[in-house]
Scaffold this motif. Sequence first.
Motif, PDB file in Angstrom:
ATOM      1  N   ILE A  26       0.798  -1.217   0.000  1.00  0.00           N
ATOM      2  CA  ILE A  26       0.000   0.000   0.000  1.00  0.00           C
ATOM      3  C   ILE A  26       0.828   1.264   0.000  1.00  0.00           C
ATOM      4  O   ILE A  26       0.327   2.330  -0.296  1.00  0.00           O
ATOM      5  N   ASN A  27       2.118   1.162   0.338  1.00  0.00           N
ATOM      6  CA  ASN A  27       2.919   2.380   0.331  1.00  0.00           C
ATOM      7  C   ASN A  27       4.385   2.041   0.092  1.00  0.00           C
ATOM      8  O   ASN A  27       4.873   1.017   0.554  1.00  0.00           O
ATOM      9  N   VAL A  28       5.052   2.900  -0.627  1.00  0.00           N
ATOM     10  CA  VAL A  28       6.485   2.721  -0.860  1.00  0.00           C
ATOM     11  C   VAL A  28       7.185   4.035  -0.581  1.00  0.00           C
ATOM     12  O   VAL A  28       6.789   5.062  -1.127  1.00  0.00           O
ATOM     13  N   LYS A  29       8.197   3.982   0.260  1.00  0.00           N
ATOM     14  CA  LYS A  29       8.977   5.200   0.529  1.00  0.00           C
ATOM     15  C   LYS A  29      10.437   4.869   0.280  1.00  0.00           C
ATOM     16  O   LYS A  29      10.831   3.715   0.299  1.00  0.00           O
ATOM     17  N   GLY A  30      11.235   5.904   0.123  1.00  0.00           N
ATOM     18  CA  GLY A  30      12.670   5.649   0.023  1.00  0.00           C
ATOM     19  C   GLY A  30      13.161   5.675  -1.401  1.00  0.00           C
ATOM     20  O   GLY A  30      12.524   6.196  -2.294  1.00  0.00           O
ATOM     21  N   TYR A  31      14.309   5.103  -1.627  1.00  0.00           N
ATOM     22  CA  TYR A  31      14.937   5.159  -2.935  1.00  0.00           C
ATOM     23  C   TYR A  31      15.811   3.927  -3.096  1.00  0.00           C
ATOM     24  O   TYR A  31      15.910   3.108  -2.178  1.00  0.00           O
ATOM     25  N   VAL A  32      16.479   3.809  -4.225  1.00  0.00           N
ATOM     26  CA  VAL A  32      17.188   2.590  -4.575  1.00  0.00           C
ATOM     27  C   VAL A  32      18.165   2.188  -3.465  1.00  0.00           C
ATOM     28  O   VAL A  32      18.912   2.991  -2.931  1.00  0.00           O
ATOM     29  N   GLY A  33      18.100   0.909  -3.115  1.00  0.00           N
ATOM     30  CA  GLY A  33      18.944   0.401  -2.037  1.00  0.00           C
ATOM     31  C   GLY A  33      18.274   0.498  -0.684  1.00  0.00           C
ATOM     32  O   GLY A  33      18.639  -0.205   0.259  1.00  0.00           O
ATOM     33  N   ASN A  34      17.317   1.400  -0.584  1.00  0.00           N
ATOM     34  CA  ASN A  34      16.686   1.645   0.726  1.00  0.00           C
ATOM     35  C   ASN A  34      15.205   1.932   0.593  1.00  0.00           C
ATOM     36  O   ASN A  34      14.731   3.017   0.921  1.00  0.00           O
ATOM     37  N   PHE A  35      14.465   0.966   0.078  1.00  0.00           N
ATOM     38  CA  PHE A  35      13.022   1.156  -0.010  1.00  0.00           C
ATOM     39  C   PHE A  35      12.387   0.707   1.289  1.00  0.00           C
ATOM     40  O   PHE A  35      12.777  -0.306   1.865  1.00  0.00           O
ATOM     41  N   PHE A  63       4.214   2.918  -6.627  1.00  0.00           N
ATOM     42  CA  PHE A  63       5.644   2.711  -6.825  1.00  0.00           C
ATOM     43  C   PHE A  63       6.335   3.872  -7.528  1.00  0.00           C
ATOM     44  O   PHE A  63       7.546   3.905  -7.623  1.00  0.00           O
ATOM     45  N   GLY A  64       5.553   4.808  -8.065  1.00  0.00           N
ATOM     46  CA  GLY A  64       6.166   5.954  -8.742  1.00  0.00           C
ATOM     47  C   GLY A  64       6.688   5.635 -10.118  1.00  0.00           C
ATOM     48  O   GLY A  64       7.533   6.339 -10.656  1.00  0.00           O
ATOM     49  N   ILE A  65       6.179   4.557 -10.738  1.00  0.00           N
ATOM     50  CA  ILE A  65       6.637   4.228 -12.091  1.00  0.00           C
ATOM     51  C   ILE A  65       5.614   4.749 -13.093  1.00  0.00           C
ATOM     52  O   ILE A  65       4.528   5.149 -12.727  1.00  0.00           O
ATOM     53  N   SER A  66       6.009   4.738 -14.359  1.00  0.00           N
ATOM     54  CA  SER A  66       5.115   5.284 -15.386  1.00  0.00           C
ATOM     55  C   SER A  66       4.436   4.184 -16.174  1.00  0.00           C
ATOM     56  O   SER A  66       4.891   3.050 -16.199  1.00  0.00           O
ATOM     57  N   GLN A  67       3.336   4.551 -16.805  1.00  0.00           N
ATOM     58  CA  GLN A  67       2.657   3.630 -17.712  1.00  0.00           C
ATOM     59  C   GLN A  67       2.880   4.106 -19.138  1.00  0.00           C
ATOM     60  O   GLN A  67       2.919   5.295 -19.402  1.00  0.00           O
ATOM     61  N   SER A  68       3.019   3.134 -20.062  1.00  0.00           N
ATOM     62  CA  SER A  68       3.112   3.503 -21.474  1.00  0.00           C
ATOM     63  C   SER A  68       1.732   3.930 -21.960  1.00  0.00           C
ATOM     64  O   SER A  68       0.758   3.806 -21.236  1.00  0.00           O
ATOM     65  N   ALA A  69       1.667   4.370 -23.215  1.00  0.00           N
ATOM     66  CA  ALA A  69       0.391   4.810 -23.769  1.00  0.00           C
ATOM     67  C   ALA A  69      -0.656   3.706 -23.728  1.00  0.00           C
ATOM     68  O   ALA A  69      -1.840   3.976 -23.565  1.00  0.00           O
ATOM     69  N   ASP A  70      -0.225   2.429 -23.829  1.00  0.00           N
ATOM     70  CA  ASP A  70      -1.218   1.352 -23.829  1.00  0.00           C
ATOM     71  C   ASP A  70      -1.603   0.915 -22.422  1.00  0.00           C
ATOM     72  O   ASP A  70      -2.397   0.004 -22.253  1.00  0.00           O
ATOM     73  N   GLY A  71      -1.047   1.545 -21.400  1.00  0.00           N
ATOM     74  CA  GLY A  71      -1.452   1.236 -20.038  1.00  0.00           C
ATOM     75  C   GLY A  71      -0.546   0.241 -19.329  1.00  0.00           C
ATOM     76  O   GLY A  71      -0.591   0.117 -18.107  1.00  0.00           O
ATOM     77  N   PHE A  72       0.283  -0.506 -20.067  1.00  0.00           N
ATOM     78  CA  PHE A  72       1.228  -1.397 -19.409  1.00  0.00           C
ATOM     79  C   PHE A  72       2.360  -0.558 -18.830  1.00  0.00           C
ATOM     80  O   PHE A  72       2.574   0.574 -19.237  1.00  0.00           O
ATOM     81  N   PHE A  73       3.113  -1.138 -17.887  1.00  0.00           N
ATOM     82  CA  PHE A  73       4.162  -0.342 -17.247  1.00  0.00           C
ATOM     83  C   PHE A  73       5.283  -0.054 -18.234  1.00  0.00           C
ATOM     84  O   PHE A  73       5.625  -0.868 -19.081  1.00  0.00           O
ATOM     85  N   ASN A  94      18.241  18.035   6.266  1.00  0.00           N
ATOM     86  CA  ASN A  94      18.886  16.756   6.550  1.00  0.00           C
ATOM     87  C   ASN A  94      19.217  16.135   5.191  1.00  0.00           C
ATOM     88  O   ASN A  94      18.355  15.581   4.514  1.00  0.00           O
ATOM     89  N   GLU A  95      20.482  16.247   4.782  1.00  0.00           N
ATOM     90  CA  GLU A  95      20.812  15.863   3.405  1.00  0.00           C
ATOM     91  C   GLU A  95      20.628  14.382   3.121  1.00  0.00           C
ATOM     92  O   GLU A  95      20.492  13.993   1.972  1.00  0.00           O
ATOM     93  N   ALA A  96      20.599  13.566   4.158  1.00  0.00           N
ATOM     94  CA  ALA A  96      20.392  12.141   3.902  1.00  0.00           C
ATOM     95  C   ALA A  96      18.975  11.879   3.403  1.00  0.00           C
ATOM     96  O   ALA A  96      18.724  10.940   2.651  1.00  0.00           O
ATOM     97  N   LEU A  97      18.042  12.731   3.831  1.00  0.00           N
ATOM     98  CA  LEU A  97      16.660  12.524   3.415  1.00  0.00           C
ATOM     99  C   LEU A  97      16.314  13.300   2.148  1.00  0.00           C
ATOM    100  O   LEU A  97      15.328  13.010   1.484  1.00  0.00           O
TER     101      LEU A  97
END
Lengths: 378, 649, 244
Positions: free
Chosen positions: B219-228, B508-518, B611-614
């Motif tokens: 239901i929720n995703v926070k963080g970034y690569v290596g640290n989700f 997840f913050g990802i995009s969908q193509s024009a046809d709706g698939f990721f 806080n530069e880490a965040l």
Amino acid sequence: MKIDPKTFVKDYQLSVCIQCGMCTGGCPVKFRSPLNMRRLVRETFFTGNPSVLFKRPELWACTTCSTCSLRCPAGVKNVELIMGIRNFLAEKGEIPSTIRDALENTLLHGNPWGRFRDRRADWAKDLGVKILGEETSNTLLYVGCAPSYDPRVQNVSTALVKIFQRAELDFGILGKKESCCGNEIRRMGEQTLFKKLAKDNSALFKKSGIKRIITISPHCYNAFKNEYPDMGISVQHYTQAIADLIDQGKIKMSKALDIPATYHDPCFLGKQNLIFDEPRKILSSIPGLNFIEMDRSKERSLCCEGGGGRMWGEGGTEGARNGEIRIKEAISLGGKVMATACPFCLLTLEDATKTSGLTDQIVVKDITELITEAMEAE
Amino acid sequence: MGKKIGVYICHCGTNIAGTVDCSELGRFAATLPEVSVSRDYRYLCSDPGQDLIKKDIRELSIDRVVVAACSPRMHETTFRNAISSEGLNPYFLNIANIREQCSWVHKDRERATEKAKHIVQAAVARVTHHESLEARRVEIKPSVLVVGAGIAGIQAALTIANEGTKVSLIEKAPYIGGHMAQLDKTFPTLDCASCIFTPKTVEVARNKNIELFVYSEVINVKGYVGNFVVTIKKHPTHVDPIRCTGCGDCVGACLLKKGVPSEFEERMAMRRAIYIPFPQAVPLKAVIDRESCLFLSRGKCKKTCVDACKAGAIDFDQKEEVIEKEVGSIIIATGYDPFDPHLLPQYGYGVYENIITGLQFERLSSPSGPTQGEILLKDGTVPKSIAFLHCIGSRDENAKLHCSRVCCMASMKQAHLAKEKTGAEIYEFYIDINAFGKGYQEFYKRVREEGIYFIRGKGSEIFKRDGRLVVEAEDTLLGTPVEIPVDMAVLGTGLTPHRDAEKVAQVFGISQSADGFFMEAHPKLRPVSTNVDGIFLAGCCQGPKDIPDTVAQASAAAAEAISLVAQGQVEVEATTSSIDPEICAGCKLCIEVCPYSAIEFLNLKGISVVNEALCKGCGACTAVCPSKAARQKHFTQDQVLAEVEGMIT
Amino acid sequence: MNFEPIVLGFLCQQSGDLCADFAGMEQKTYAPNFLPIKLPCLGGLDTIYLLKAYFLGSDGVLVLGCPEGHCKHKKGNEIAQRRVQAFQSLLEVLGIGKDRLDLALIHSSEISRLIKMIDGFIERVAKLGPSPLIQSNLTSKKREASEGLYWLEQFKKCDHCYQCKEVCPICFCKRCYIGSLPNFAIAWLAHVMERCTGCGRCEDACPQGIRLFDIIQLLRQKFLTLGPLFSQKEGKKEEKIIQI
């Protein structure tokens, strides 16, 4: 305006065709005439001399039901291609004589049957109907050519007037000033005449200060709603208006009809303009009407072959008309009445009961006629 | 102090040079202020091309580099590495995009060259303000989250787990296997799907490195690569999985005798409110469906299931659980939904009986299905003629534009099975036969040899005449319209994006193509990555594909995930913000706009600090700060204003 | 010779810039008047960038970012929307025309929509003609429509004395960064307009008699629809009031 066959490929998107055959597969006249939409698209695309292609009588068999255009998965504008071809032929005068007469009559008399303009509102003369111009109203009941002149369809007009008057709906008609909406004219190929009718009619509507138009025929509805320039006036088919009145409780039907009835979706009302629910809503509110849904209904309703100029020409079709198939389908479901909401469907289906000898088994009625039957006499 | 800027114009073969006059551009660049050297070269990204730049840094003391070439997405890293190998800080590089955003999109040579001049001028102006920065390195957590446990998710999870990395595998349904578990035999080898598949599902359940969550969602995703940090919601099944033995006694006792349509059986059979998905289900546990259970939805039931359960596993008080997991990377394998033929009313689906979809046919044909593998009509008789309609909902302006790739083969396989089981007359209504894979054309020939009729014409409509279904089409090869009466019609429904795809994309913050698939990061070269570092795609959620391709893609995504873990650390862009305490007035506008709560207010000093880490480097604080105390590295006001000035003048 | 406008674009890295790259990869074509500048997120679109663009000669600015709910940095696109709307009001009042600034939110996959936006915007700006801000001598035919340019003419009187900044109660920047822009009065106005308390001292202090107070009131009316800039409410919290 000049329609040039050389631009057909671009105008009607012929190059996107994948030749899947859905158009021909769904065509209502595919077994009755050699008309093959898919092949026509390919031949037009490849030919160097389109005008040779177009001298075919079957091009006039198309009823412009638009099943082909609506279903095409590639986006080819099939029906517009037929209309473009017919326009090209009309400009050269190479059209069937009955079609030519219909077009000339509309130009001269404002209706394709060539009846006198002065007599257009005769059917209404004793009904106490407002004539716009002499009186004013916000709503125009646009009658149309068949409902004005054809004796069978005049019953529909009369019935509708009665319904509106009982429901105390304020409306007026144009009377003698009314001219053909032009829907069939455009489909028979006369773009120029259609544009003139559209221009004159729009000006007339705007001048009369109306805010709403109610049409009897779905063909007129289609023209005003989709093909006329934006008039800033709302357009309704009478089934929509009556459904509203039923919601408001203004239509009182107390006589039970006790009859099983089916409903034939007219192409211009149903599959083209997606008005399916209002006619059904009306029929289910008629007391004692046992509504039977036909198998081929809504988007799959089988065209009665009344549109696309077919009222004025056969286009070389052979064999029994689709109307007979519809009548037989209704009878097999136990229907005693075939209801419809279009003057052309009414005429062709009634004709079919006669040619198939089944007049004693089923009768064809317009929805307005069924409503008035269920209303108490005043 | 004057800078020594080196400007390098890439021809990119004819990709840039074909439209932009590179030599003129080079001459123009040489006239710009503080430019020491300006060169143009055919392929700057090649070794000799990079050597040109390196040589100038060494010999001409170039301390700022502008590369006018393709999009920075292509080669920013390449050139940064090149200049840092000569001891120059990589952030002294600026890329001017004169390909994707200039030479490729404009045709007029003169105007494209003019625009390229503006772009290069802007890049030169900007680079004079660049500062030396250190990229941050962050640790990568040694675990992977796999979302979706169909064949793609399972393959990815097993590959990663067998390498030794921990996997959290999440599945929305109460069982794993996805749509493959519903299939009967697979093309072209006619392997039984369950047979090849069950060993994998069993291994998933058994593998110590895989933690399986069924009936769960992210239901929720926070963080970034290596640290989700992912939040997982486990819906209650109301059955204790440790006690439940999967015996099925509860099912028979359930008072909802009428049942509800079974999702697994594609609504061809009913199931009770408490049910076991299918006999080979993993995990083999009963599940109570909240919405249809009489007790849970209406509070009225004798709970006969509880009495019938000898293990005492039913627990109506079971609550949903919310679990947080920290993972290093994520693989999304959420699969597809079949196209809903109700949307194309001309086929009479849902109006007439015996018109079914491809997946429904699989259930009929499956030995564990509602008819024990017999192909039967609704009234229990064997059909004597069956039609298969291709491209229902695919390649269609009125439905979906894409081709669903697998349905031609699926329809032919189903035709073969139907012929074998019923001996009926079979008709395949097609537009094109998409038999692209290994053994596929051979299978097509085999099916033709069995006497199945192929009619080239898309099915236009199905109606009923004299009690029989009739398929309307045109045999386009003969040029004649046809109406063929059949007993059963199978609609070759296409593969569409999952109905929750948009929600998943947002989470997840990802995009969908024009046809709706990721959307993949690059259609050719990065088919399993997304625009979010650390999130990968596998299977049909990225686009329709058959089982071999799905398994291959899942292994590729697993490899990417494992490679991240193996590196242990990843570089993150150094574009964080900082607040100058001398200038900060403590208005707190930055705190209000920061989406990552990365700024805190120091009460004693009355100023804000980052806080530069965040910090993720979005720049909102710098834009809103009235006194410009907040400053984003690599996107400072001086840099952007210089770029604007260089671009317009 | 048709007027070819200069149009600057601010593209966010996740959608606008990515989509433009995709458009390039698919070899689509659009008008070369469009000059793109990349930002990590639209939240970082500073008002001063817009000011600089118009002052230097941009006839139009198009901002492209992620659609609602899809901003990778949560609400950068919403922040930008508000900022753009406020700036559009300023452009409108100054007679430069709010149609010279536009914000479009597109998915990175919506390539044809991107092309339509860019071409459509350039066409629109071309019809509007050159930006009156750079026609410093006001020799264009818009002279006749002088009411629209009344405020611009007012601001042309500014001689950079900085008195407005000195007396303004909310102008607290220790290092003033807008002094570098060609017209101080307009730049200062854009900087303070959303935070103005309405004290009116600026107008009293201006030796050229520029009607700063009046124009700020005009703008504040327009900003009422944007909602508050701060989430804090005005006035002291009840419990903090010390009873004497």
